[in-house]
Motif scaffolding. Structure first.
Motif, PDB file in Angstrom:
ATOM      1  N   ALA A  17       5.307 -19.783 -31.646  1.00 52.66           N
ATOM      2  CA  ALA A  17       4.639 -19.329 -30.420  1.00 52.66           C
ATOM      3  C   ALA A  17       4.318 -17.853 -30.562  1.00 52.66           C
ATOM      4  N   PRO A  18       3.363 -17.338 -29.784  1.00 58.18           N
ATOM      5  CA  PRO A  18       3.141 -15.891 -29.762  1.00 58.18           C
ATOM      6  C   PRO A  18       4.423 -15.173 -29.321  1.00 58.18           C
ATOM      7  N   PHE A  19       4.608 -13.936 -29.788  1.00 62.76           N
ATOM      8  CA  PHE A  19       5.813 -13.192 -29.415  1.00 62.76           C
ATOM      9  C   PHE A  19       5.551 -11.704 -29.573  1.00 62.76           C
ATOM     10  N   TYR A  20       6.470 -10.910 -29.063  1.00 67.00           N
ATOM     11  CA  TYR A  20       6.413  -9.476 -29.360  1.00 67.00           C
ATOM     12  C   TYR A  20       7.820  -8.928 -29.507  1.00 67.00           C
ATOM     13  N   VAL A  21       7.894  -7.754 -30.141  1.00 69.65           N
ATOM     14  CA  VAL A  21       9.172  -7.100 -30.427  1.00 69.65           C
ATOM     15  C   VAL A  21       9.152  -5.718 -29.778  1.00 69.65           C
ATOM     16  N   MET A  22      10.256  -5.365 -29.142  1.00 72.85           N
ATOM     17  CA  MET A  22      10.379  -4.033 -28.543  1.00 72.85           C
ATOM     18  C   MET A  22      11.775  -3.495 -28.811  1.00 72.85           C
ATOM     19  N   GLU A  23      11.948  -2.213 -28.520  1.00 71.47           N
ATOM     20  CA  GLU A  23      13.252  -1.602 -28.729  1.00 71.47           C
ATOM     21  C   GLU A  23      14.282  -2.191 -27.771  1.00 71.47           C
ATOM     22  N   PHE A  24      15.528  -2.148 -28.173  1.00 69.94           N
ATOM     23  CA  PHE A  24      16.628  -2.548 -27.299  1.00 69.94           C
ATOM     24  C   PHE A  24      17.050  -1.333 -26.477  1.00 69.94           C
ATOM     25  N   VAL A  25      17.110  -1.493 -25.164  1.00 70.02           N
ATOM     26  CA  VAL A  25      17.486  -0.406 -24.263  1.00 70.02           C
ATOM     27  C   VAL A  25      18.844  -0.728 -23.647  1.00 70.02           C
ATOM     28  N   GLU A  26      19.751   0.232 -23.692  1.00 64.63           N
ATOM     29  CA  GLU A  26      21.069   0.043 -23.105  1.00 64.63           C
ATOM     30  C   GLU A  26      20.964   0.051 -21.578  1.00 64.63           C
ATOM     31  N   GLY A  27      21.752  -0.780 -20.947  1.00 64.85           N
ATOM     32  CA  GLY A  27      21.772  -0.819 -19.495  1.00 64.85           C
ATOM     33  C   GLY A  27      22.238  -2.176 -18.996  1.00 64.85           C
ATOM     34  N   THR A  28      22.532  -2.232 -17.714  1.00 64.38           N
ATOM     35  CA  THR A  28      23.044  -3.454 -17.093  1.00 64.38           C
ATOM     36  C   THR A  28      22.032  -3.994 -16.092  1.00 64.38           C
ATOM     37  N   PRO A  29      21.689  -5.298 -16.192  1.00 59.11           N
ATOM     38  CA  PRO A  29      20.867  -5.921 -15.157  1.00 59.11           C
ATOM     39  C   PRO A  29      21.791  -6.543 -14.094  1.00 59.11           C
ATOM     40  N   TYR A  30      22.016  -5.844 -13.022  1.00 60.56           N
ATOM     41  CA  TYR A  30      22.973  -6.317 -12.010  1.00 60.56           C
ATOM     42  C   TYR A  30      22.412  -7.531 -11.274  1.00 60.56           C
ATOM     43  N   ARG A  31      23.166  -8.632 -11.328  1.00 63.04           N
ATOM     44  CA  ARG A  31      22.733  -9.877 -10.699  1.00 63.04           C
ATOM     45  C   ARG A  31      23.627 -10.302  -9.536  1.00 63.04           C
ATOM     46  N   ARG A  32      24.872  -9.921  -9.552  1.00 70.64           N
ATOM     47  CA  ARG A  32      25.844 -10.441  -8.583  1.00 70.64           C
ATOM     48  C   ARG A  32      26.386  -9.322  -7.707  1.00 70.64           C
ATOM     49  N   SER A  33      26.648  -9.656  -6.456  1.00 69.00           N
ATOM     50  CA  SER A  33      27.165  -8.657  -5.524  1.00 69.00           C
ATOM     51  C   SER A  33      28.500  -8.098  -5.987  1.00 69.00           C
ATOM     52  N   GLU A  34      29.322  -8.931  -6.647  1.00 70.85           N
ATOM     53  CA  GLU A  34      30.619  -8.440  -7.105  1.00 70.85           C
ATOM     54  C   GLU A  34      30.476  -7.410  -8.224  1.00 70.85           C
ATOM     55  N   GLU A  35      29.380  -7.506  -9.005  1.00 75.76           N
ATOM     56  CA  GLU A  35      29.135  -6.518 -10.052  1.00 75.76           C
ATOM     57  C   GLU A  35      28.851  -5.142  -9.442  1.00 75.76           C
ATOM     58  N   LEU A  36      28.038  -5.119  -8.398  1.00 69.04           N
ATOM     59  CA  LEU A  36      27.763  -3.860  -7.719  1.00 69.04           C
ATOM     60  C   LEU A  36      28.957  -3.396  -6.898  1.00 69.04           C
ATOM     61  N   ALA A  37      29.671  -4.339  -6.290  1.00 64.62           N
ATOM     62  CA  ALA A  37      30.821  -3.974  -5.461  1.00 64.62           C
ATOM     63  C   ALA A  37      31.852  -3.198  -6.266  1.00 64.62           C
ATOM     64  N   ALA A  38      31.968  -3.516  -7.557  1.00 64.15           N
ATOM     65  CA  ALA A  38      32.925  -2.815  -8.413  1.00 64.15           C
ATOM     66  C   ALA A  38      32.559  -1.344  -8.584  1.00 64.15           C
ATOM     67  N   LEU A  39      31.318  -0.992  -8.338  1.00 61.06           N
ATOM     68  CA  LEU A  39      30.872   0.399  -8.466  1.00 61.06           C
ATOM     69  C   LEU A  39      31.160   1.214  -7.213  1.00 61.06           C
TER      70      LEU A  39
END
Length: 343
Positions: free
Chosen positions: A102-124
């Motif tokens: 299939a068509p595709f592309y490549v990009m750099e890997f960027v550090e970071g967190t994709p917050y999905r759950r309320s408990e993940e943010l609640a910990a902050l």
């Protein structure tokens, strides 16, 4: 992970292609893994042991027309590189399906967190959670402030008649993914089609802007906006409305749910504040936003129904896909309720 455990990506063929197109980039055998969280295009983390990259490709099977265009994703991410919008650096695009299927592309890997759950943010804690929520709004304002012509995207879409086409497009997507009766979905479409508002000045639209489509670093700074597969030139209020829809506390959620619920964390800015901040910083009129929010629920319902359809055919992978179908009817009901509130 071996190639046999990495659906949709042949690492040997990928490495050979990278060696031809970008000599010296890869220093050894590649290893990879599927990055969880995406519900449509497939995303992989790939490493040679020293460096790390991200590969994006369409789903393994049933692909709706215009829905998984690697070229558009690559183009908009590349165009935004020198703007205030944080995006990864793109490295290579391949339109030849013979390389990995299939068509595709490549990009750099960027550090970071994709917050999905309320408990993940609640910990902050509430203060950091609030800061992240407001940064999400501000980054959207930054995106909508970019002049498309100045970054080479003047022809990236057709803003005139955008909303009418969007309503028709998502109805067509729904029809292409029908495998069961979904009560109220056709009524929702018909009511949306009959009451399309007048759009503000056009902007670059992300199309699926939400907290788990951005990466946040340890300093609570947004380091990258991801998943541009539905980006175009169009009505910026569609992005704001989708952000509002995801922030609704009654949105269905749960372990492995494809619907994020991070906005339920203590400190996350309430919907009214999100809308007011966007309106103030962008200068846009948001008085017709209820229509856009109802459309956002319709769009989400269609997206999840498409995933439900592909999962039933064994053509997509990921945790929680077996429960996607049960999330569709509540989204339709939210859309109908929002339109009733508007009227």
């Amino acid at each position: 992970m071996s190639d046999s455990e990495l659906p949709g990506l042949d690492l040997e063929r990928l490495r050979a292609h990278l060696n031809r197109e970008l000599p010296g980039l890869v220093g050894g055998p590649l290893r990879g893994e599927v990055i969880a969280g995406g519900r449509s295009n497939l995303t992989y983390s790939v490493t040679d042991g020293a460096s790390r990259w991200v590969v994006r490709r369409p789903p393994l099977g049933h692909v709706l027309a215009t829905a998984h265009d690697m070229g558009r994703e690559y183009r908009v991410v590349s165009a935004l590189r020198d703007t205030a919008v944080p995006v990864p650096n793109t490295l290579l695009r391949c339109d030849d399906p013979e390389v990995i299927g299939a068509p595709f592309y490549v990009m750099e890997f960027v550090e970071g967190t994709p917050y999905r759950r309320s408990e993940e943010l609640a910990a902050l804690g509430p203060e950091r959670t609030r800061a992240i929520g407001l940064s999400l709004v501000d980054t959207l304002v930054d995106l909508h402030a970019v002049n498309p012509a100045e970054v080479g995207l003047a022809d990236f879409g057709r803003p005139e008649g955008f909303l009418e086409r969007q309503v028709r497009r998502w109805k067509k997507q729904l029809d292409a993914s029908r495998s069961r009766d979904v009560p109220g979905v056709d009524e929702l479409h018909d009511r949306l089609a009959a009451s399309v508002p007048v759009s503000p000045a056009p902007a670059i639209v992300h199309g699926d802007y939400r907290l788990d489509n951005v990466l946040v670093d340890a300093g609570d700074r947004i380091t990258a906006v991801l998943d541009w597969e539905m980006s175009t030139l169009g009505d910026p209020l569609t992005d704001l409305a989708l952000l509002v829809a995801y922030a609704k506390r009654e949105m269905p959620s749960g372990e492995d749910s494809p619907v994020a619920n991070a906005s339920g964390a203590p400190g996350y800015p309430p919907v009214d504040e999100v809308v007011a901040r966007y309106a103030e910083r962008s200068g846009r009129d948001v008085s017709t936003l209820d229509w856009y929010v109802a459309f956002a629920f319709f769009k989400l319902a269609v997206i999840l129904e498409g995933i439900h359809y592909r999962f039933g055919l064994g053509q997509t992978v990921g945790a929680g896909f077996d429960r996607v179908g049960e999330l569709v009817p509540p989204l339709v009901e939210y859309g109908l309720t929002t339109l009733k509130e508007e009227s």
